[in-house]
Write a protein that holds these residues in place. Structure first.
Motif: not given
Length: 311
Positions: A47-58, A124-137
């Motif tokens: 997800w390269p579009f930023g945190n705000a756009l992820c929130k809007i998409s969700v 969320s961030y895992t191994n330099n990968t940005i996930y949108c609304f996934e991989n919650y602890s």
């Protein structure tokens, strides 16, 4: 977009049902705008579009899904009142009350969807990968996400499902009354049965798998269920159920057509106008070229005059 054009530009008469449908179109259209970003994300798993756009998409996804559920429930309740209580519900079934109901639904959807997506950390961030609304602890699922899911599933799905089922059963019971068994009644009965079947099929097919699986997914992620087989099945079904839920945007136009005689008449008038222009052109060419007899031309004109009177 075609449905939006018909509702805004083509329909001259609007009632409470078309009011609910127009809001359903707006909800679908808003969600469609977010699909290119989601398609890119699920293809590239980044997800390269930023945190705000992820929130809007969700927020748009849940606004669309639960908005569709609530607006479809309003249509079902409106049909229930019109058929079961046709006289007593006249003061209740008004365009003004429909607009008030739609406004309340939008307030609930936007306040709930936006607040949930902006309060929670959707990226969320895992191994330099940005996930949108996934991989919650698991800790996040226990503290925040599970509570949001319980609220959304109860208010946004279970209660509307019960309302839709009860309204449909009451309508079917009413149609069994002897006074509805006549030629005109049979025609209306067939239309109503078709509407109920289409409505329930779309509702159950699109929303039941996702919401049921979401409950089990939450139980797994919150470690209430620790069975590995159940976890594997739930994780496998989750993206499939997600895609099925999204298809409500494809099926909603079916509801627009089958539940609204106004839309059907609008489409028929448009089709009639196109064919009438074609007829006039054909007659003009035929007269000029002397290919048609006068009897043939008169027959064609009579056919369209009859069709015009029925529309």
């Amino acid at each position: 977009m075609v449905a939006l054009y018909i509702f805004v530009c083509r329909l001259k008469m609007r009632n409470e049902t078309t009011t609910y449908m127009l809001n359903l179109v707006v909800s679908d259209t808003l969600f469609v705008f977010s699909l290119p970003f989601r398609a890119f994300y699920f293809i590239n798993r980044q997800w390269p579009f930023g945190n705000a756009l992820c929130k809007i998409s969700v927020a748009l996804f849940y606004t669309n899904m639960y908005g569709s559920i609530l607006f479809l429930t309003c249509i079902s309740m409106d049909r229930f009142l019109a058929i079961v209580y046709p006289f007593a519900s006249r003061t209740l079934r008004t365009k003004r009350n429909a607009r008030i109901a739609c406004t309340l639904i939008w307030v609930v959807l936007l306040s709930g969807g936006l607040s949930a997506s902006f309060v929670m950390d959707t990226t969320s961030y895992t191994n330099n990968t940005i996930y949108c609304f996934e991989n919650y602890s698991n800790l996040q699922w226990k503290s925040k996400v599970s509570k949001v899911v319980v609220f959304m599933t109860t208010v946004g799905f279970l209660i509307p499902l019960m309302i839709n089922f009860i309204c449909s059963m009451r309508v079917l019971q009413t149609l069994r009354h002897p006074e509805s068994i006549n030629r005109g009644g049979q025609l209306n009965k067939a239309k109503i049965l078709r509407m109920i079947v289409v409505h329930l099929l779309i509702f159950c097919f699109c929303f039941f798998p996702y919401n049921v699986n979401l409950v089990f997914y939450t139980l797994v992620r919150s470690q209430v269920i620790t069975n590995c087989t159940v976890e594997s099945v739930v994780r496998t079904i989750y993206p499939i159920a997600f895609c099925i839920a999204v298809t409500n945007c494809c099926f909603d136009p079916v509801i627009y057509y089958f539940t609204s005689e106004t839309i059907q008449n609008s489409i028929k008038r448009k089709s009639y106008a196109v064919r009438k222009n074609t007829l006039n052109t054909t007659i003009d060419n035929s007269v000029n070229n002397r290919n048609y007899s006068m009897n043939k031309i008169t027959s064609l004109k009579a056919k369209f005059i009859i069709e015009e009177s029925t529309i």
